[in-house]
Design a protein around this motif. Sequence first.
Motif, PDB file in Angstrom:
ATOM      1  N   ARG A  96       0.832  -1.197   0.366  1.00  0.00           N
ATOM      2  CA  ARG A  96       0.072  -0.132   0.041  1.00  0.00           C
ATOM      3  C   ARG A  96       0.675   0.954   0.176  1.00  0.00           C
ATOM      4  O   ARG A  96       2.043   1.338   0.638  1.00  0.00           O
ATOM      5  N   GLU A  99       0.380   7.510   2.165  1.00  0.00           N
ATOM      6  CA  GLU A  99      -0.172   8.008   1.489  1.00  0.00           C
ATOM      7  C   GLU A  99      -2.088   7.966   0.755  1.00  0.00           C
ATOM      8  O   GLU A  99      -2.824   9.219   1.023  1.00  0.00           O
ATOM      9  N   THR A 100      -2.097   6.911   1.060  1.00  0.00           N
ATOM     10  CA  THR A 100      -3.637   6.966  -0.248  1.00  0.00           C
ATOM     11  C   THR A 100      -4.090   6.182   0.999  1.00  0.00           C
ATOM     12  O   THR A 100      -5.050   5.961   0.857  1.00  0.00           O
ATOM     13  N   GLN A 101      -3.918   5.833   2.224  1.00  0.00           N
ATOM     14  CA  GLN A 101      -4.591   5.225   3.576  1.00  0.00           C
ATOM     15  C   GLN A 101      -6.038   6.967   4.277  1.00  0.00           C
ATOM     16  O   GLN A 101      -5.253   7.511   3.979  1.00  0.00           O
ATOM     17  N   PRO A 102      -6.751   5.865   4.174  1.00  0.00           N
ATOM     18  CA  PRO A 102      -7.912   6.727   4.794  1.00  0.00           C
ATOM     19  C   PRO A 102      -7.623   7.250   6.045  1.00  0.00           C
ATOM     20  O   PRO A 102      -8.139   8.694   5.711  1.00  0.00           O
ATOM     21  N   HIS A 103      -6.890   7.052   6.689  1.00  0.00           N
ATOM     22  CA  HIS A 103      -6.694   8.290   7.534  1.00  0.00           C
ATOM     23  C   HIS A 103      -5.621   9.579   7.600  1.00  0.00           C
ATOM     24  O   HIS A 103      -5.084   9.756   8.293  1.00  0.00           O
ATOM     25  N   ASP A 105      -3.946  12.337   5.753  1.00  0.00           N
ATOM     26  CA  ASP A 105      -4.087  13.661   5.284  1.00  0.00           C
ATOM     27  C   ASP A 105      -2.631  13.723   4.722  1.00  0.00           C
ATOM     28  O   ASP A 105      -1.512  14.175   4.648  1.00  0.00           O
TER      29      ASP A 105
END
Length: 157
Positions: A96, A99-103, A105
Amino acid sequence: MSYTLESLIEQERELELCYFNQDVAWQLGSCIKSLAEQKGASISIEVFGFGQTLFQFCMMGSSADQLDWIRRKRNSVLCYGKSTYYLSLYNEGKKRVFETQPHIDPNEYCAHGGSFPIRIKGSGLVGAVSASGLASLDDHELVTQALKQALDSQKTQ
């Protein structure tokens, strides 16, 4: 050099400083500048400790966005307590992008190498030393080289 998560954890343990203050911040920043000059690199540098910027320098030829990269790298180190290179490899291993994880910013945090926790032995995390302008691994190695020199200097005092 090739790193594993385990070797990066060990590196963080080995590079804990005996003490840290404004003079050490100056030493770290100046050392990174000298190392970058030896490579002919144009980077930006920040040493952040105790809630404030203690050293900041933008070399001739550096770009304005490097300071924003540094801010985001520093935020990641201060939040997660790990080097940004570690965060990058850790997330890569999980298949993964940090920076693209939902939590996360991505305007506030990033996991590109070049920011490293400043820890004092027996005291814990007090700041971050950061560089931006080279490849992720190269930024990481500039910062860790400077920390090793500062630590070696402290041990001989």
